[in-house]
Enzyme design. Structure first.
Site, PDB file in Angstrom:
ATOM      1  N   TRP A   1     -35.028  -4.447 -12.326  1.00  0.00           N
ATOM      2  CA  TRP A   1     -36.416  -4.121 -11.961  1.00  0.00           C
ATOM      3  C   TRP A   1     -36.923  -2.840 -12.601  1.00  0.00           C
ATOM      4  O   TRP A   1     -38.118  -2.568 -12.585  1.00  0.00           O
ATOM      5  CB  TRP A   1     -36.541  -4.000 -10.428  1.00  0.00           C
ATOM      6  CG  TRP A   1     -35.525  -3.065  -9.817  1.00  0.00           C
ATOM      7  CD1 TRP A   1     -34.343  -3.416  -9.229  1.00  0.00           C
ATOM      8  CD2 TRP A   1     -35.571  -1.634  -9.776  1.00  0.00           C
ATOM      9  NE1 TRP A   1     -33.663  -2.300  -8.823  1.00  0.00           N
ATOM     10  CE2 TRP A   1     -34.400  -1.188  -9.148  1.00  0.00           C
ATOM     11  CE3 TRP A   1     -36.495  -0.676 -10.201  1.00  0.00           C
ATOM     12  CZ2 TRP A   1     -34.114   0.166  -8.943  1.00  0.00           C
ATOM     13  CZ3 TRP A   1     -36.218   0.671 -10.000  1.00  0.00           C
ATOM     14  CH2 TRP A   1     -35.034   1.079  -9.381  1.00  0.00           C
ATOM     15  N   ASN A   2     -36.017  -1.998 -13.145  1.00  0.00           N
ATOM     16  CA  ASN A   2     -36.498  -0.667 -13.555  1.00  0.00           C
ATOM     17  C   ASN A   2     -37.325  -0.694 -14.842  1.00  0.00           C
ATOM     18  O   ASN A   2     -38.203   0.136 -15.052  1.00  0.00           O
ATOM     19  CB  ASN A   2     -35.343   0.339 -13.644  1.00  0.00           C
ATOM     20  CG  ASN A   2     -34.266  -0.052 -14.616  1.00  0.00           C
ATOM     21  OD1 ASN A   2     -34.205  -1.195 -15.065  1.00  0.00           O
ATOM     22  ND2 ASN A   2     -33.395   0.879 -14.950  1.00  0.00           N
ATOM     23  N   LYS A  31     -33.672 -15.064 -15.396  1.00  0.00           N
ATOM     24  CA  LYS A  31     -34.047 -14.756 -14.009  1.00  0.00           C
ATOM     25  C   LYS A  31     -34.331 -13.265 -13.912  1.00  0.00           C
ATOM     26  O   LYS A  31     -33.450 -12.439 -14.074  1.00  0.00           O
ATOM     27  CB  LYS A  31     -32.937 -15.131 -13.026  1.00  0.00           C
ATOM     28  CG  LYS A  31     -33.466 -15.183 -11.604  1.00  0.00           C
ATOM     29  CD  LYS A  31     -32.422 -14.883 -10.558  1.00  0.00           C
ATOM     30  CE  LYS A  31     -32.043 -13.438 -10.462  1.00  0.00           C
ATOM     31  NZ  LYS A  31     -33.109 -12.499 -10.053  1.00  0.00           N
ATOM     32  N   PRO A  32     -35.614 -12.909 -13.706  1.00  0.00           N
ATOM     33  CA  PRO A  32     -35.928 -11.484 -13.573  1.00  0.00           C
ATOM     34  C   PRO A  32     -35.551 -10.971 -12.190  1.00  0.00           C
ATOM     35  O   PRO A  32     -35.313 -11.755 -11.267  1.00  0.00           O
ATOM     36  CB  PRO A  32     -37.460 -11.464 -13.750  1.00  0.00           C
ATOM     37  CG  PRO A  32     -37.916 -12.806 -13.280  1.00  0.00           C
ATOM     38  CD  PRO A  32     -36.785 -13.784 -13.554  1.00  0.00           C
ATOM     39  N   ALA A  33     -35.521  -9.653 -12.051  1.00  0.00           N
ATOM     40  CA  ALA A  33     -35.197  -9.046 -10.747  1.00  0.00           C
ATOM     41  C   ALA A  33     -36.174  -9.527  -9.683  1.00  0.00           C
ATOM     42  O   ALA A  33     -37.356  -9.743  -9.964  1.00  0.00           O
ATOM     43  CB  ALA A  33     -35.261  -7.534 -10.873  1.00  0.00           C
ATOM     44  N   GLY A  79     -27.652  -4.234 -15.074  1.00  0.00           N
ATOM     45  CA  GLY A  79     -27.681  -3.961 -13.634  1.00  0.00           C
ATOM     46  C   GLY A  79     -26.441  -3.195 -13.228  1.00  0.00           C
ATOM     47  O   GLY A  79     -25.819  -2.506 -14.050  1.00  0.00           O
ATOM     48  N   SER A  80     -26.045  -3.351 -11.980  1.00  0.00           N
ATOM     49  CA  SER A  80     -24.962  -2.515 -11.461  1.00  0.00           C
ATOM     50  C   SER A  80     -23.590  -2.994 -11.944  1.00  0.00           C
ATOM     51  O   SER A  80     -23.395  -4.177 -12.252  1.00  0.00           O
ATOM     52  CB  SER A  80     -24.982  -2.532  -9.929  1.00  0.00           C
ATOM     53  OG  SER A  80     -24.544  -3.794  -9.478  1.00  0.00           O
ATOM     54  N   GLU A  82     -24.704  -4.549 -19.530  1.00  0.00           N
ATOM     55  CA  GLU A  82     -25.203  -3.169 -19.621  1.00  0.00           C
ATOM     56  C   GLU A  82     -25.285  -2.680 -18.185  1.00  0.00           C
ATOM     57  O   GLU A  82     -26.196  -3.021 -17.448  1.00  0.00           O
ATOM     58  CB  GLU A  82     -26.565  -3.193 -20.329  1.00  0.00           C
ATOM     59  CG  GLU A  82     -26.963  -1.861 -20.894  1.00  0.00           C
ATOM     60  CD  GLU A  82     -27.996  -1.172 -20.035  1.00  0.00           C
ATOM     61  OE1 GLU A  82     -27.556  -0.436 -19.111  1.00  0.00           O
ATOM     62  OE2 GLU A  82     -29.184  -1.366 -20.264  1.00  0.00           O
ATOM     63  N   LEU A  83     -24.270  -1.902 -17.780  1.00  0.00           N
ATOM     64  CA  LEU A  83     -24.059  -1.641 -16.351  1.00  0.00           C
ATOM     65  C   LEU A  83     -24.380  -0.195 -15.980  1.00  0.00           C
ATOM     66  O   LEU A  83     -25.018   0.521 -16.742  1.00  0.00           O
ATOM     67  CB  LEU A  83     -22.620  -2.023 -15.993  1.00  0.00           C
ATOM     68  CG  LEU A  83     -22.229  -3.458 -16.399  1.00  0.00           C
ATOM     69  CD1 LEU A  83     -20.774  -3.739 -16.081  1.00  0.00           C
ATOM     70  CD2 LEU A  83     -23.140  -4.487 -15.750  1.00  0.00           C
ATOM     71  N   CYS A  88     -30.546   3.687 -16.193  1.00  0.00           N
ATOM     72  CA  CYS A  88     -29.077   3.754 -16.266  1.00  0.00           C
ATOM     73  C   CYS A  88     -28.610   4.908 -17.142  1.00  0.00           C
ATOM     74  O   CYS A  88     -27.447   5.287 -17.060  1.00  0.00           O
ATOM     75  CB  CYS A  88     -28.517   2.458 -16.847  1.00  0.00           C
ATOM     76  SG  CYS A  88     -28.929   1.047 -15.869  1.00  0.00           S
ATOM     77  N   GLU A 110     -24.317   6.953  -9.240  1.00  0.00           N
ATOM     78  CA  GLU A 110     -25.682   7.160  -9.755  1.00  0.00           C
ATOM     79  C   GLU A 110     -26.663   7.336  -8.607  1.00  0.00           C
ATOM     80  O   GLU A 110     -26.754   6.455  -7.745  1.00  0.00           O
ATOM     81  CB  GLU A 110     -26.147   5.899 -10.482  1.00  0.00           C
ATOM     82  CG  GLU A 110     -25.774   5.749 -11.902  1.00  0.00           C
ATOM     83  CD  GLU A 110     -26.376   4.456 -12.459  1.00  0.00           C
ATOM     84  OE1 GLU A 110     -27.075   4.536 -13.456  1.00  0.00           O
ATOM     85  OE2 GLU A 110     -26.141   3.375 -11.883  1.00  0.00           O
TER      86      GLU A 110
HETATM   87  C1  SIN Z   1     -31.713   1.004 -18.405  1.00  0.00           C
HETATM   88  O1  SIN Z   1     -31.991   1.814 -17.557  1.00  0.00           O
HETATM   89  O2  SIN Z   1     -30.938   0.087 -18.147  1.00  0.00           O
HETATM   90  C2  SIN Z   1     -32.299   1.004 -19.798  1.00  0.00           C
HETATM   91  C3  SIN Z   1     -32.883   2.283 -20.181  1.00  0.00           C
HETATM   92  C4  SIN Z   1     -33.381   2.292 -21.608  1.00  0.00           C
HETATM   93  O3  SIN Z   1     -33.499   1.274 -22.289  1.00  0.00           O
HETATM   94  O4  SIN Z   1     -33.657   3.385 -22.082  1.00  0.00           O
END
Ligand code: SIN
Length: 493
Positions: free
Chosen positions: A158-159, A182-184, A238-239, A260-261, A294, A395
């Site tokens: 979602w971010n 599937k989006p958040a 995500g996490s 990408e966690l 992240c 985090e």
């Molecule tokens: C993320 O928060 O997963 C991606 C951040 C970014 O692309 O800079």
């Protein structure tokens, strides 16, 4: 605060399967809320196992035709999609802000950022080169070709409701894969609008399918893709906890995975750093998206000799950040995504204060003339942080900068690497020898050296250790969506 669009028909609330916008099998919906007010403003399809399977059937059927298109055809589809994203950038930015909360200026930046991946992979589609291996015996030719892996399941956070899905779909389509996405749960509308534009761009039916579902249905819906051998790859942001579940559950069919966690990024300010530049770098990296990325620095290590000076400069800068809703021109920090996010941030701050940290600014939820909703958290600086605190291990995903004191390079490298995570790390130093030494010792997939803004479609984005594997963007980004096939032709003499 209303969502006014030039093209209201970009708001889609149904699934898109095999070129058709359709409701979920059970005609069920779930609400999407605006984090700035906490109010529900839309209802989207609440999908079922049957919807997920239907999307897979469509993607599987479309695969053969899509993968065998000339690369130029796929590239041109992506070029048209990119043009439509740019043309509708303002509407997309408004949808992002409305469902995710980030200020409009930042949402516009996200549209440009996400679009840059589509543009990049439109070109990369033309460069999926293979190899000719020199002959080692007479009469044999050895060749290597790259082929699309197959159906890809893209599961996004979602971010960055637009950028993360764009940077998964674009390389998949460029490589010749078809997609089920599937989006958040919190931010489906941006992804649905993006898919509406992909449809307008002429991406053929079945090549790109998207379904939405509420939080309590995610595991059964995604479970369909994890257990289906026709889905050959899962790409997820995500996490780490969810990434491990995906890895475990896709093991039975040995899928390709790009994960990408979570991160726990260190940000180190050495005694020889330009302190003003380091403050600005930290503001850019830490407070982007309200600290909900992240790659946000989670632990700020400052050398003892510059600690007080840095803390002072940083606090002045952080205290000046404007917190408010997306549609206020001077908002710099929007609301957090939801109540659970606020609770976690507050827990981290309270735990740090109990264990000896001192608060220099912020530290709590705020409500004022600008920030009237329930989900605003004051940008925060804490000093005297230590590794016993929860925020050193986990985090925070919010606008909190905890400052840790260090005395030597070796001590800070050990502290920075003392985490299972390894997505991004940052340091500021003007000593060229130290720059090379520290860069090589950082256990992260990305290193920002005297720089807080590290993301670019031209560079590989991804982590090491429990921050996952696979790379997004750059010339490496397409490899994750392609198999390497070796052709050996004999009896040629
Ligand atoms: C993320 O928060 O997963 C991606 C951040 C970014 O692309 O800079």
């Amino acid at each position: 605060m209303t969502l006014i669009l030039k093209r209201p028909n970009l708001i889609r609330t149904n699934n898109f399967i095999n070129g058709q916008w359709q409701n979920s099998e059970q005609n069920a919906h779930y609400p999407v809320s605006n984090p700035a007010t906490g109010e529900d403003f839309a209802q989207v399809a609440n999908s079922t196992v049957k919807d997920a399977k239907e999307a897979t059937d469509a993607a599987y059927q479309a695969f053969e035709s899509w993968r065998t298109q000339p690369a130029k055809v796929r590239s041109q589809c992506l070029i048209r999609w990119h043009q439509l994203i740019i043309k509708n950038a303002e509407d997309l930015a408004r949808i992002i802000s409305y469902e995710q909360g980030k200020p409009l200026a930042e949402a516009r930046g996200e549209v440009a950022y996400g679009a840059s991946y589509v543009d990049w992979f439109a070109s990369e589609a033309l460069r999926t080169y293979g190899d000719i291996i020199p002959e080692t015996v007479h009469g044999k030719k050895l060749m290597v070709v790259k082929e699309a892996v197959g159906v890809v399941a893209a599961i996004t956070p979602w971010n960055f409701p637009l950028a993360m899905i764009a940077r998964k779909i674009a390389p998949a389509l460029a490589a010749g894969c078809t997609v089920v996405a599937k989006p958040a749960e919190d931010t489906p509308l941006t992804a649905l609008a993006l898919v509406a534009l992909a449809e307008e761009a002429g991406i053929p039916a079945g090549v790109l399918n998207i379904i939405t579902s509420s939080r309590d249905r995610v595991s059964e819906v995604v479970g369909v893709w994890l257990s289906d051998a026709r889905v050959r790859k899962v790409t997820f942001t995500g996490s780490t906890a969810v990434g491990k579940i995906l890895a475990r559950e896709s093991a039975a069919t040995l899928k390709h995975l790009s994960l990408e966690l979570g991160g726990n990024a260190p940000f180190i300010v050495f005694e020889d750093a330009d302190l003003d530049a380091a403050v600005e770098g930290l503001i850019a990296a830490k407070f982007r998206n309200g600290g909900q990325t992240c790659v946000c620095p989670n632990r700020v290590y400052v050398h003892d000799s510059v600690y007080d000076d840095f803390a002072d400069k940083l606090t002045k800068r952080v205290a000046s950040l404007k917190v408010g809703p997306w549609d206020q021109a001077d908002s710099q920090i929007g609301p957090m995504i939801n109540d659970r996010a606020i609770e976690k941030i507050q827990r981290h701050v309270d735990d740090a204060l109990t264990l000896g940290a001192r608060l220099l600014t912020g530290g709590k939820r705020i409500q004022n003339d600008m920030a009237t909703g329930p989900n605003y958290f004051a940008p925060t600086v804490l000093v005297d942080a230590n590794h016993d605190m929860e925020l050193a291990r986990d985090e925070t995903f919010g606008p909190v900068a905890p400052l840790f004191r260090f005395h030597s390079e070796q001590e800070v490298i050990e502290a920075a690497n003392d985490t299972p995570f390894g997505l991004a790390g940052y340091f500021y130093s003007n000593d060229i020898k130290r720059v090379w030494r520290v860069s090589s010792k950082m256990q992260t997939g990305i290193v920002g050296i005297n720089e807080g803004a590290i993301a670019s479609e031209t560079a590989p984005f991804g982590g090491v250790k429990e921050s996952g594997y696979g790379r997004e963007g750059s010339r490496y980004g397409l490899d994750d969506y392609m198999d390497t096939k070796y052709l050996c032709q004999g009896n040629l003499d």
